[in-house]
Every structure is written in structure tokens, then in C-alpha cells.
Design a protein around this motif. Structure first.
Motif, short mmCIF file in Angstrom:
data_model
loop_
_atom_site.label_atom_id
_atom_site.label_comp_id
_atom_site.label_asym_id
_atom_site.label_seq_id
_atom_site.Cartn_x
_atom_site.Cartn_y
_atom_site.Cartn_z
N HIS A 51 23.17 -8.57 59.09
CA HIS A 51 22.54 -7.21 59.53
C HIS A 51 23.02 -6.84 61.16
O HIS A 51 23.67 -6.02 61.42
CB HIS A 51 20.96 -7.40 60.36
CG HIS A 51 20.31 -6.44 60.92
ND1 HIS A 51 20.40 -7.11 62.46
CD2 HIS A 51 20.11 -5.49 60.56
CE1 HIS A 51 19.25 -5.74 62.99
NE2 HIS A 51 19.18 -4.75 61.84
N VAL A 52 23.41 -8.52 62.17
CA VAL A 52 24.09 -8.14 63.38
C VAL A 52 25.38 -7.12 63.01
O VAL A 52 26.12 -7.07 63.94
CB VAL A 52 24.09 -9.35 64.11
CG1 VAL A 52 25.24 -10.14 63.10
CG2 VAL A 52 24.68 -9.27 65.49
N VAL A 53 26.31 -8.23 61.97
CA VAL A 53 27.24 -7.60 61.38
C VAL A 53 27.47 -6.12 61.26
O VAL A 53 28.62 -5.21 62.08
CB VAL A 53 28.62 -8.57 60.74
CG1 VAL A 53 30.13 -7.84 60.25
CG2 VAL A 53 28.39 -10.28 60.88
N LEU A 54 26.64 -5.72 60.59
CA LEU A 54 26.71 -4.31 60.19
C LEU A 54 26.47 -3.43 61.80
O LEU A 54 27.33 -1.97 61.56
CB LEU A 54 26.02 -3.88 59.57
CG LEU A 54 26.34 -4.23 57.94
CD1 LEU A 54 25.05 -3.80 56.73
CD2 LEU A 54 27.79 -4.06 57.72
N ALA A 55 25.91 -3.93 62.68
CA ALA A 55 25.29 -3.03 64.03
C ALA A 55 26.33 -3.20 65.09
O ALA A 55 27.29 -2.39 65.44
CB ALA A 55 24.20 -4.09 65.02
N LEU A 56 27.31 -4.26 64.84
CA LEU A 56 28.42 -4.19 65.70
C LEU A 56 29.61 -3.56 64.90
O LEU A 56 30.03 -3.02 65.68
CB LEU A 56 29.27 -5.92 65.33
CG LEU A 56 28.04 -7.04 66.34
CD1 LEU A 56 28.28 -8.21 66.58
CD2 LEU A 56 28.30 -6.66 67.85
N ASN A 57 29.78 -2.92 63.94
CA ASN A 57 30.70 -2.45 63.60
C ASN A 57 30.48 -1.14 63.55
O ASN A 57 31.60 -0.25 63.96
CB ASN A 57 30.65 -2.93 61.61
CG ASN A 57 31.50 -3.95 61.16
OD1 ASN A 57 31.56 -4.87 61.38
ND2 ASN A 57 30.59 -4.03 59.11
N LYS A 58 28.97 -0.47 63.55
CA LYS A 58 29.02 0.47 64.38
C LYS A 58 29.26 0.93 65.27
O LYS A 58 29.59 1.76 66.54
CB LYS A 58 27.36 0.61 63.71
CG LYS A 58 27.03 2.17 64.66
CD LYS A 58 27.08 3.82 63.52
CE LYS A 58 26.43 4.56 64.62
NZ LYS A 58 27.43 5.51 64.64
N VAL A 59 28.94 -0.21 66.73
CA VAL A 59 29.31 -0.17 67.72
C VAL A 59 31.11 0.19 67.65
O VAL A 59 31.60 1.18 68.93
CB VAL A 59 29.14 -1.55 68.89
CG1 VAL A 59 29.41 -0.79 70.17
CG2 VAL A 59 27.58 -1.85 68.58
N ASN A 60 31.91 -0.89 67.47
CA ASN A 60 33.21 -1.06 67.71
C ASN A 60 33.39 0.91 66.51
O ASN A 60 34.77 1.62 67.49
CB ASN A 60 33.87 -1.94 66.15
CG ASN A 60 35.42 -2.14 66.49
OD1 ASN A 60 35.73 -2.33 67.24
ND2 ASN A 60 35.82 -2.11 65.46
N GLU A 61 32.87 1.29 65.48
CA GLU A 61 33.87 2.47 65.20
C GLU A 61 33.51 3.56 66.02
O GLU A 61 33.82 4.00 66.70
CB GLU A 61 32.39 2.91 63.91
CG GLU A 61 32.69 3.78 63.31
CD GLU A 61 31.16 3.92 62.75
OE1 GLU A 61 30.79 5.38 62.00
OE2 GLU A 61 31.14 3.01 61.45
N ASP A 62 32.03 3.55 66.37
CA ASP A 62 32.27 4.51 67.37
C ASP A 62 32.60 4.54 68.84
O ASP A 62 33.38 5.50 69.59
CB ASP A 62 30.62 3.91 69.01
CG ASP A 62 29.70 4.92 67.34
OD1 ASP A 62 29.67 4.91 65.87
OD2 ASP A 62 28.28 4.21 67.79
N TYR A 63 33.43 3.26 69.39
CA TYR A 63 34.83 3.23 70.04
C TYR A 63 36.21 3.54 69.45
O TYR A 63 37.47 3.16 69.80
CB TYR A 63 34.33 2.27 70.89
CG TYR A 63 32.88 2.42 71.41
CD1 TYR A 63 33.45 2.50 73.86
CD2 TYR A 63 32.00 1.85 71.36
CE1 TYR A 63 32.55 3.22 73.77
CE2 TYR A 63 30.94 1.60 72.49
CZ TYR A 63 31.33 2.05 74.06
OH TYR A 63 30.41 2.29 74.87
N ASP A 64 36.27 3.76 67.96
CA ASP A 64 37.15 3.86 68.16
C ASP A 64 38.27 2.97 66.85
O ASP A 64 39.29 3.07 67.21
CB ASP A 64 38.39 4.95 68.11
CG ASP A 64 37.86 6.82 68.65
OD1 ASP A 64 37.16 7.20 67.44
OD2 ASP A 64 37.96 6.92 70.05
N GLY A 65 37.22 2.48 67.01
CA GLY A 65 37.97 0.67 66.10
C GLY A 65 38.35 0.14 67.44
O GLY A 65 39.07 -1.25 66.89
#
Length: 133
Positions: free
Chosen positions: A72-86
Motif C-alpha cells: 500500500h505505501v509503496v504503490l502510493a509513493l509510486n503515484k507521488v513519484n509518477e506525478d513528478y515525472d518520475g
């Protein structure tokens, strides 16, 4: 208690701002505020707060429950990272986030090495299945 990486990142931004204000660093050479924009720090904290609550709510957790909280935490952090173009989390930040997750598990009574070992992993691999950052 595990310290959120965002605390260290905010301290870095503040220290660099102090150095610029004191004339110890040229403003053109200042980069931490750009590396750690406040909105990214807020979003990261918004992911880590529920992670902390989920861990605290686990009573004698099964490995499946532990993996679910990590996922859950990793997928949510993935989303944040994705929103900042990785680019929200660079190598150092990735390592700090993984260490934070490991330390948080330990703080909540989970033997991370034993947990990982039961699944043929090392403690540093427990996020790998889901982690894009």
C-alpha cells in the motif's frame, strides 16, 4: 521511532536557505528547494501518515498483512513519484524511504530480517515487487 525522510529533506531546504541568506552560498547554487518542493513533501507525508497508522493497528500480524501494508505505501509513493515525472525520489531519497519503511516495521515489533528471509528476500528487497521509484 523511525524519522520520516521528509523531516531531513525539510531540514536540508531550511539549512540551504539559511546559507543563502547569510551569504555563505550563492542563490544560483542553491538546489534543495527545487529538489524537495514543499508540495512534494506534503504529498509524501500524506502517504507516510496512513502507513504509520496501518502498521500501528497490526496486532500479531501475518506475513500477508505485513506485505499488504508495504504494498500500500509503496504503490502510493509510486503515484507521488509518477506525478513528478518520475523524479520525486532520486537514489538517496529512495534509499531513505526504504530505510524508513524497514525501521518503521522494526519499531512496530516486526523482525524485518526474519520476515524477509521467510520469503527468500533480504530486508532491502521487501519493496521491490511494487516499487517504481
Amino acid at each position: 521511532m523511525a524519522t520520516r525522510p521528509t523531516e531531513y529533506w525539510r531540514e536540508s531546504v531550511a539549512e540551504e536557505a539559511r546559507q543563502v541568506a547569510a551569504g555563505e552560498l550563492d542563490a544560483e547554487d542553491a538546489s534543495t528547494a527545487e529538489l524537495f518542493p514543499e508540495d512534494m513533501l506534503i504529498r509524501t507525508d500524506e502517504v507516510l501518515q496512513p502507513f504509520e497508522r496501518e502498521l500501528a493497528a497490526l496486532i500479531d500480524p501475518t506475513d500477508e498483512e505485513i506485505f499488504a501494508v508495504i504494498q500500500h505505501v509503496v504503490l502510493a509513493l509510486n503515484k507521488v513519484n509518477e506525478d513528478y515525472d518520475g523524479a520525486a525520489y532520486e537514489t538517496d531519497e529512495r534509499e531513505q524511504l526504504c530505510e524508513y519503511i524497514e525501521n518503521s516495521l522494526t519499531d512496530n515489533g516486526i523482525d524485518v530480517d526474519a520476515f524477509a528471509g521467510r520469503h527468500g528476500l533480504t530486508r532491502h528487497e521487501i519493496t521491490d515487487e511494487w516499487r517504481d521509484w
